[in-house]
Design a protein around this motif. Structure first.
Motif, mmCIF file in Angstrom:
data_model
loop_
_atom_site.group_PDB
_atom_site.id
_atom_site.type_symbol
_atom_site.label_atom_id
_atom_site.label_comp_id
_atom_site.label_asym_id
_atom_site.label_seq_id
_atom_site.Cartn_x
_atom_site.Cartn_y
_atom_site.Cartn_z
ATOM 1 N N THR A 48 0.826 -1.204 0.000
ATOM 2 C CA THR A 48 0.000 0.000 0.000
ATOM 3 C C THR A 48 0.860 1.254 0.000
ATOM 4 O OG1 THR A 48 -1.804 -1.112 1.177
ATOM 5 C CG2 THR A 48 -1.783 1.290 1.234
ATOM 6 N N TRP A 51 2.659 1.575 -3.284
ATOM 7 C CA TRP A 51 1.709 1.959 -4.317
ATOM 8 C C TRP A 51 1.416 3.458 -4.251
ATOM 9 C CZ3 TRP A 51 -0.183 1.505 -8.792
ATOM 10 C CH2 TRP A 51 -1.471 1.904 -9.130
ATOM 11 N N ILE A 52 1.259 3.997 -3.037
ATOM 12 C CA ILE A 52 1.034 5.446 -2.900
ATOM 13 C C ILE A 52 2.267 6.220 -3.368
ATOM 14 C CG2 ILE A 52 0.597 7.316 -1.262
ATOM 15 C CD1 ILE A 52 -1.050 5.360 0.391
ATOM 16 N N VAL A 98 -6.226 3.262 -3.792
ATOM 17 C CA VAL A 98 -5.947 2.329 -2.700
ATOM 18 C C VAL A 98 -7.134 1.412 -2.463
ATOM 19 C CG1 VAL A 98 -5.501 2.155 -0.216
ATOM 20 C CG2 VAL A 98 -4.232 3.813 -1.594
#
Length: 266
Positions: A48, A51-52, A98
């Protein structure tokens, strides 16, 4: 390219972004070392946060390319600080991507930086600005898959290997979706400068709905199968088989029981 002068505060990396990078680094270490009692939770945090980070770099690439193409207003808007809270549509660019990763393992593209296109001259520059974001996802995918296609997996813990495979899948899906020539997506932004004024005027009203239309089409089972077949074909070319990305997604979704099918023992 235009020569521009920025204030130091305009290009100082945001503590928010550095905090996200720190979370990714700590969670990545926990995933690698097996320190966490729940490997799925460590994978969740690592993927996560990473990915951000990739979303921030995606938007930064748009902004930086626009800056050097003539839009000198970019710096004052805070886009060069990599702070996701500065984006025009934080919901589209961070929250929804997300949520889609959590629900379905799809790299949702999001548009967030407002570029003053009137300041930019030349069709090639406009196309390059639109292409810069998804090209960042392509580069991120190559980095994630490097241990696989370089055959450098010796000593890489299997849990971390699965996490990288799933993160690579997200980057590949994001790149493919972003490059679709659909109004509202970067792919259309690449070709738009080359279209006639009449066509652009006709297409403009549909731009806000382009992304929704793409995901509505992806809900069609036959289309979904074709899409992910293409994604996994690309991943296989980069050394990642479908089982590895599946296990990465299963570990990521630690709140389900699917992770039990994937062994995380060395």
């Amino acid at each position: 390219m235009a020569t521009v002068t920025l204030r130091r505060s305009d290009r100082r990396i945001s503590p928010v972004f550095l905090g996200i990078v720190a979370v990714a680094a700590v969670a990545g270490w926990a995933t690698w070392s097996g320190f966490a009692e729940q490997p799925g939770f460590a994978v969740f945090l690592f993927v996560t946060a990473a990915w951000i980070v990739s979303l921030c770099l995606h938007e930064y690439a748009h902004a930086r390319t626009a800056l050097h193409s003539g839009d000198i207003s970019i710096g004052a808007k805070g886009y060069l600080t990599l702070n996701p809270l500065k984006y025009t549509h934080a919901l589209l660019s961070i929250v929804l991507p997300v949520l889609f990763v959590m629900m379905g393992g799809i790299g949702l593209p999001g548009g967030a930086v407002f570029i003053e296109r009137g300041r930019i001259q030349g069709r090639w520059r406009h196309s390059l600005i639109s292409a810069a974001g998804p090209l960042t996802n392509v580069l991120f995918a190559l980095v994630c898959t490097a241990p696989f296609w370089l055959d450098a997996l010796d000593g890489v813990p299997v849990t971390f290997r699965y996490a990288l495979a799933f993160l690579a899948l997200l980057q590949v899906t994001a790149a493919i979706l972003n490059f679709l020539p659909v109004p509202g997506l970067d792919g259309y932004g690449v070709i738009e400068p080359w279209l006639s004024h009449r066509i652009r005027r006709q297409v403009e009203p549909f731009a806000p709905f382009g992304l929704l239309a793409v995901f509505a089409v992806l809900w069609i089972p036959e289309v979904n199968v074709v899409f992910f077949d293409a994604v996994h074909a690309l991943l296989r070319g980069l050394g990642i088989d479908e089982l590895q990305s599946y296990c990465g997604q299963s570990l990521y979704r630690f709140w389900t029981d699917t992770s039990a099918v994937c062994s995380v023992s060395p």
